[in-house]
Design an enzyme around this catalytic site. Structure first.
Site, mmCIF file in Angstrom:
data_model
loop_
_atom_site.group_PDB
_atom_site.id
_atom_site.type_symbol
_atom_site.label_atom_id
_atom_site.label_comp_id
_atom_site.label_asym_id
_atom_site.label_seq_id
_atom_site.Cartn_x
_atom_site.Cartn_y
_atom_site.Cartn_z
ATOM 1 C CE1 TYR A 1 -0.459 -0.777 -1.923
ATOM 2 C CE2 TYR A 1 -0.356 0.936 -3.593
ATOM 3 C CZ TYR A 1 0.261 0.170 -2.633
ATOM 4 O OH TYR A 1 1.595 0.343 -2.373
ATOM 5 C CB CYS A 2 -2.947 1.500 0.892
ATOM 6 S SG CYS A 2 -2.423 2.459 2.336
ATOM 7 C CG LEU A 3 -5.844 4.183 4.294
ATOM 8 C CD1 LEU A 3 -5.721 5.661 4.596
ATOM 9 C CD2 LEU A 3 -6.515 3.460 5.444
ATOM 10 C CG LEU B 1 -3.548 -5.179 -3.987
ATOM 11 C CD1 LEU B 1 -2.998 -4.524 -5.246
ATOM 12 C CD2 LEU B 1 -3.442 -6.690 -4.058
#
Length: 550
Positions: free
Chosen positions: A287-289, A315
């Site tokens: 998720y994200c980074l 994501l």
């Protein structure tokens, strides 16, 4: 040479840290350079000056200020408030015209000047002042000024919390009580992560466990927010064995942790644990980074002929930072050098400094609307789980954050196949397992068109999903969530590239939650459910663990 020069600097870091506290962590030099570039080119362009003069003399007035969210209250259609709004919007349009389309200005400088000018104008919006806001004036007349008295009290309370070093308002939501409550155990702990395994709720499980890597700039429980809004609980209930990483909130002792350390102590350590437990294949989720880090790990594994990942799901994840949206305005050489000096004094970047940058991206929603609601209307924002999580910010170690900004944002090394892992570069094109990539329509952190660029860097099947909502709200689109939709499409290996807007236009929205679409995708790429494997007794604590409280 740069490292040697840094060793001899004693005053710059302290001085820049002091400036940073006044400038919300932004480099004044970066802003001044952009404005100098713009102003010199404006002075050298009589045509642009004449165009702006003509626009100023024409003094256009918008007939319907309600098109701007700040002026949607019916009171703005009445005089003199309508004139206030129209005048402000005319000035805003003029400055937007003045800071765009000037030949010769560096495009990045143009975006910085336009953004910074818009931020300054937003402060002067008539909606931000009691006397020029019809909604505030009506409330003041109705309550005899009690709303302003409450607002003053709220401002004093907030100011006292800030100067005391505890800016968070008390919340009815807390970790372990009504946040991050899905039952589980901490099955691995090292100097950087706790690995949580959630208790299954089905008699049989798919043989491939799910390993989730959240971003290190946020607490993991955004994916286990509440009992009703928990992605990990949903996956668990679909017959998957779910593991998630909980990152330590770093302090000064972690200043020298690198991106390689985050890779080794994070997803690699978690994956080693799953292999020791007998997992031969794993569904990896980032998720994200955390997804960016997972992409790096997957590329390194593919380079080394490790086929443990059967799928990779990303994501709201960027792997190509050539078009990262307005966040790039805060990341250039001047800004990164400024942040490095600020971090040098403590060994980490303060949580509120990164949070401040994200707030500026949506200042009307995250700053000025709250000022109006709290201090002018005398209303406190309703306490909710997402706000409690958002206030629970994290720090970032100096070395890792510097490497991440330089290697990923400034150099775009991952997309270029130049990111170094274990002393050798990795390439995303080496990844051969299927990829499921999710983006959100209103994402200001990972703009969906930037996320979409993954397909240009992949030589495998990529299922791209675009869901309604923002960076967090779009991901938390649980089944039953009202007014949600998503678009989904598959790009198989060898398919020609489709431009982002064309993809959008050719994929109609589907009503419902993308969670169900994803679950079906994972299930189709999993083995038949089997009896759960033995978990052993090597648990160090119950979920949510200890690091989440750091």
């Amino acid at each position: 040479m740069r490292e040697a020069a840094n060793e001899n600097r004693a005053i710059d870091p302290i001085w820049h840290s002091m400036i940073g506290k006044l400038s919300a962590g932004l480099s004044p030099a970066a802003l001044a350079t952009a404005y100098l570039d713009w102003s010199l080119h404006l002075m050298a362009s009589p045509d642009k000056q004449a165009d702006l003069a003509a626009a100023l003399l024409s003094n256009p007035q918008r007939q319907d200020p309600s098109q701007d969210p700040r002026f949607r209250d019916p009171g703005w259609l009445m005089q003199p408030y309508k004139s206030y709004a129209q005048g402000f919007l005319a000035v805003q349009d003029w400055w937007d015209r003045a800071t765009r389309g000037l030949p010769g200005v560096d495009p990045k400088h143009e975006r910085i000047v336009n953004f910074a000018t818009r931020q300054m104008l937003d402060m002067m919006s008539p909606s931000n002042f009691a006397a020029t806001n019809p909604q505030v004036m009506a409330r003041t007349a109705e309550e005899g000024g009690n709303n302003l008295n409450r607002g003053l009290r709220y401002w004093i309370e907030d100011f006292n919390r800030v100067i005391s070093g505890h800016p968070r308002r008390p919340s009815a939501h807390s970790v372990g009580a009504n946040l991050a409550t899905t039952p589980g155990d901490v099955v691995l702990k090292n100097d950087l992560i706790e690995l949580i395994r959630y208790h299954p709720t089905t008699d049989k499980l798919h043989p491939e466990p799910i390993l989730i890597v959240p971003a290190w700039i946020m607490k993991y429980y955004i994916l286990d927010l509440t009992a009703e809004r928990s992605l990990v609980a949903y996956l668990r209930d679909q017959g998957f064995e779910v593991f998630i990483i909980s990152w330590k909130n770093p302090d000064a002792s972690d200043a020298d942790l690198s991106m390689q350390d985050y890779l080794d102590l994070g997803p690699r350590a978690a994956l080693d644990h799953l292999k020791r437990r007998g997992a031969e294949r794993v569904h990896a989720v980032g998720y994200c980074l955390g997804g960016t880090l997972l992409s790096i790990a997957a590329a390194a594994m593919a380079r080394d002929q490790d086929r443990t990942f059967c799928t990779v799901s990303l994501l709201a994840t960027q792997v190509d930072f050539s078009e990262p949206g307005e966040l790039s305005l805060f990341i250039n050489e001047s800004q990164v050098a400024f942040l490095e000096d600020m971090m040098a004094t403590k060994g980490y970047l303060e949580a509120d400094q990164m949070a401040g940058a994200f707030q500026l991206l949506r200042s009307n929603d995250l700053i000025w609307s709250r000022v109006i609601r709290h201090y002018l209307l005398g209303e406190r924002t309703h306490d909710n789980p997402l706000m409690a999580w958002n206030a629970d910010a994290t720090r970032m170690p100096a070395r890792m954050h510097s490497e991440y900004l330089r290697r990923l944002f400034l150099e775009n090394a991952l997309a270029k196949g130049q990111f170094i892992v274990d002393d050798a570069p990795v390439a995303l094109t080496d990844i051969r397992c299927p990829i499921y990539s999710v983006a959100t329509e209103q994402d200001h952190v990972s703009p969906w068109r930037s996320v979409y660029r993954l397909q240009m860097l992949s030589d495998t099947d990529v299922t791209f999903v675009l869901t309604k909502g923002g960076h967090n709200g779009g991901i938390l689109s649980q089944p039953g969530h009202r007014n949600r939709h998503f678009r989904a499409g598959l790009k198989t290996e060898g398919d020609p590239h489709v431009p982002a807007q064309k993809w959008f236009d050719s994929h109609p929205p589907q009503e419902g939650s993308w969670w169900e679409h994803w679950s079906d995708w994972l299930r189709a790429k999993s083995g038949d459910p089997v009896e759960p494997r033995a978990t052993g007794t090597a648990t160090t604590a119950s979920a949510p663990g200890a690091y989440v409280f750091g």
